[in-house]
Motif scaffolding. Structure first.
Motif, PDB file in Angstrom:
ATOM      1  N   VAL A  12       8.225  -9.845  -4.563  1.00 42.78           N
ATOM      2  CA  VAL A  12       7.182  -9.636  -5.585  1.00 42.78           C
ATOM      3  C   VAL A  12       5.800  -9.774  -4.958  1.00 42.78           C
ATOM      4  O   VAL A  12       4.897  -8.971  -5.218  1.00 42.78           O
ATOM      5  N   ASN A  13       5.618 -10.780  -4.110  1.00 46.13           N
ATOM      6  CA  ASN A  13       4.319 -10.958  -3.433  1.00 46.13           C
ATOM      7  C   ASN A  13       4.015  -9.775  -2.507  1.00 46.13           C
ATOM      8  O   ASN A  13       2.870  -9.321  -2.422  1.00 46.13           O
ATOM      9  N   MET A  15       5.043  -6.731  -2.900  1.00 49.10           N
ATOM     10  CA  MET A  15       4.684  -5.593  -3.768  1.00 49.10           C
ATOM     11  C   MET A  15       3.234  -5.727  -4.263  1.00 49.10           C
ATOM     12  O   MET A  15       2.499  -4.758  -4.312  1.00 49.10           O
ATOM     13  N   ALA A  16       2.833  -6.949  -4.613  1.00 47.30           N
ATOM     14  CA  ALA A  16       1.451  -7.172  -5.060  1.00 47.30           C
ATOM     15  C   ALA A  16       0.481  -6.869  -3.922  1.00 47.30           C
ATOM     16  O   ALA A  16      -0.576  -6.252  -4.140  1.00 47.30           O
ATOM     17  N   LEU A  17       0.827  -7.280  -2.706  1.00 42.88           N
ATOM     18  CA  LEU A  17      -0.030  -6.984  -1.561  1.00 42.88           C
ATOM     19  C   LEU A  17      -0.119  -5.480  -1.307  1.00 42.88           C
ATOM     20  O   LEU A  17      -1.174  -4.953  -0.960  1.00 42.88           O
ATOM     21  N   VAL A  19       0.158  -3.138  -3.595  1.00 43.29           N
ATOM     22  CA  VAL A  19      -0.714  -2.586  -4.648  1.00 43.29           C
ATOM     23  C   VAL A  19      -2.179  -2.820  -4.292  1.00 43.29           C
ATOM     24  O   VAL A  19      -3.022  -1.926  -4.419  1.00 43.29           O
ATOM     25  N   ASN A  20      -2.494  -4.025  -3.799  1.00 49.50           N
ATOM     26  CA  ASN A  20      -3.869  -4.327  -3.394  1.00 49.50           C
ATOM     27  C   ASN A  20      -4.295  -3.452  -2.224  1.00 49.50           C
ATOM     28  O   ASN A  20      -5.431  -2.968  -2.172  1.00 49.50           O
TER      29      ASN A  20
END
Length: 84
Positions: A12-13, A15-17, A19-20
């Motif tokens: 999840v982290n 994936m967030a990175l 997206v950023n």
């Protein structure tokens, strides 16, 4: 089970990175687009400045020609005044 939960949290982290990172890439592309537009504007302004420089050079030549005519006329006037 804790290992699976930790792995899922890392995913999840990640994936967030991602997206950023994609958002930053979008920003970078927008800045590049702006820079290209400004470069085009600068090139157009450079062309305008070159044209104005050419106009100034032509006007300088005209001014020199008029100055030459004025000096010639002054010599003719002086000749008429002092010889008559």
């Amino acid at each position: 089970m804790a290992l699976l939960a930790d792995t899922m949290a890392l995913l999840v982290n990640a994936m967030a990175l991602l997206v950023n990172a994609m958002a930053l890439l979008g920003d970078a592309l927008a800045l590049l687009s702006d820079a290209l537009a400004l470069s085009g504007d600068a090139l157009a302004l450079s062309g305008d400045a070159l044209a104005l420089s050419g106009d100034a050079l032509a006007l300088s030549g005209d001014a020199m020609a008029l100055q030459g005519i004025a000096k010639f006329n002054l010599l003719r006037i002086n000749k008429m005044l002092y010889l008559d």
